[in-house]
Design an enzyme around this catalytic site. Structure first.
Site: not given
Lengths: 345, 345
Positions: B13, B16, B195, B197, B286
């Site tokens: 991740d 990114h 998971h 963010h 997203y």
């Protein structure tokens, strides 16, 4: 729908993050931006409150009255507050701040020493100010003691008493427990507030926990600007509250824009849970101990983090910096002893 | 004492956040540092998984196999995982990754499309891999649907199914609800993972909520390196868990040092809830939509944030970018209509 009021501390706690070096233009630009957001109160002062600009706490770039006048002029739609720590700021400082236009005084003591706020709170009430009590380093103090200290502040005339997580050492359950206990114990007309730091990365979650436990005033700052890992980021808190149906009275986009366009360009370093600030939150020690611990660590060949964790266990407060060397020596001796034990087996 | 296992996603991740430009030396240094911390699994791949290095998803700096071999060699004490999105990565990619040394495959689908993981999961089981299912953008999907999708993954052979908050759009109550529902519905030998963010600033709190709801595998990354506002910062999560008596098996100081000394110097920008990433978390969209929304906003004279919030309400997913212009036109028309209504009153 739950409704809360936000006090922005960008121009007070945020001063720590810029070593008190905001110019008057910085103060005006930030105050103007905040005035459009709908925050209830803008706090402005040296990071350590009125009278804090000194050799001991660090000189601010500009004169205290000049800052306060600039902020009051630039935020005509918002109440302006000053912070005052009895022992640093005086009643005369408070009177001068009133002449500059403040309408709220936030009086802060260590969380076991509310009694030193009595005179300042009573004077502030006589002078017609809104009075907020600040119980600093609340993580160190058992809930039952915090309740008694909060009751004292209420009896001195505080309209609101804050649980203040100065070291960013609390997690959500502790916030819930401490805020609930104050809410249960204080008279209904005395509000409960909560002030977070982000050293354990949970300032937004802690603030939400505080609201659910009965706090109706929450501190935040644009982009989280503040001491250590910073405060609760205003714009992030407002977004989270909007999703939860908690009315903050703050315009989300204006808060986002103020953080991004007005405050971030003025930040000299990112305000995040980095190694130092995370260590302080984990240890539960105020940031003034960090540099001393690092020096002692080097001198005695131990890890500064072990010193800070041990200091946290001993619940040190400002003024007890001499304990650092004691701890470092003891850690070094423990290591020598352990090494000898290993060698002799 | 609750015990969880951590999967580090710095080298997947986190790709990114550096536009997939880590060198092999970067990958080795980060993998070596992670290998000392005690994390259970290190995930490495292009941000969009095996086969992701392409004109559509962005070319990585180095060859996929070279990365995987470098990480497996540099983290000999840790299991290495690769991410695979059916449609981007193939069974052949997975076989090549096994030759490079991976022992875990994490197979990700949109949270309503678990059925496209069937073939890859069954092949992975035959090949002896540990298999993890990833339900992406779980915030968009009702809990009852997530439960059915998770059951499908379990029936295909997943050892563990993750609730994945790809847009950083969840708050703690939603995490608790969704993780609990999966834990209740899946067979006891199928684990639940989470998971996060950090777009709403609550990745650490969400991860703790997930653990309390029954998740035993949690994703994190050093310094939070990851898409958008980043992932749960490993070192902060470990500190918070230590204070709560949750055993992560991770050495706190080593994780702090790896974040501070190995990853932060390699970050080209701070990974924080800034205006863009906060907007995406708030809207629940997203990040691939951001740039398109900004272009449409400029073209039609509306606020990009209003476009994104409306797209979030419509629950758009990747591939529906053409909806952006529709929304922008509609917002512009609404504004014209409102202006006319005001003028005619």
């Amino acid at each position: 729908m739950t409704a809360i009021r936000i006090t922005d501390v960008t121009l007070r706690d945020g001063m720590h993050a810029v070593r008190h070096q905001f110019t008057l233009e910085d103060a005006r630009d930030i105050a103007k931006a905040l005035d459009t957001t709908g925050v209830d109160i803008v706090e402005a002062s040296h990071g350590d409150g009125l009278g804090g600009s000194s050799i001991q706490y660090g000189f601010a770039k500009e004169d205290e009255e000049a800052y306060l006048r600039a902020v009051c002029e630039s935020a005509p739609n918002t109440k302006v507050a000053a912070l005052l720590l009895p022992g640093i700021g005086t009643v005369d400082d408070m009177k001068r701040a009133i002449d500059c236009g403040i309408r709220v005084i936030r009086i802060a003591t260590h969380s076991t020493e509310a009694d030193i706020s009595e005179e300042h709170m009573q004077e502030a009430r006589k002078l017609g100010l809104e009075v907020v009590g600040f119980l600093m380093l609340s993580h160190m103090t058992p809930t039952s003691v915090l309740v008694e200290e909060a009751k004292k502040m209420a009896s001195y005339g505080a309209h609101c008493v804050y649980i203040v997580d100065s070291a960013g050492a609390m997690l959500m359950d502790e916030v819930t427990q401490k805020v609930s206990a104050l809410r249960d114990a204080l008279p209904p007309d005395v509000e409960v507030g909560f002030h977070a730091h982000n050293n354990l990365g949970v300032s937004v979650a802690n603030s939400i926990a505080a609201v659910r436990a009965g706090a109706v005033r929450i501190d935040a700052s644009l982009a989280g600007l503040g001491a250590g890992a910073g405060n609760t980021p205003l714009e992030v808190l407002v977004a989270a509250c909007a999703k939860l149906g908690i009315d903050t009275g703050v315009d989300l986009y204006r808060a986002m824009d103020a953080a991004q366009d007005v405050v971030r360009p003025r930040m000299s370093r990112p305000v995040i849970p980095d190694r130092d600030s995370l260590t302080l939150g984990y240890a539960g020690v105020y940031s003034s101990f960090l540099l001393h611990a690092e020096r002692a660590a080097e001198r005695f060949g131990v890890d500064a983090r072990d010193i800070l964790v041990e200091l946290g266990k001993r619940r040190v407060v400002g003024g007890q910096e001499d304990m650092i060397v004691d701890v470092a020596v003891q850690l070094a001796q423990n290591r020598v002893r352990q090494t000898k034990e290993v060698e002799s087996t």
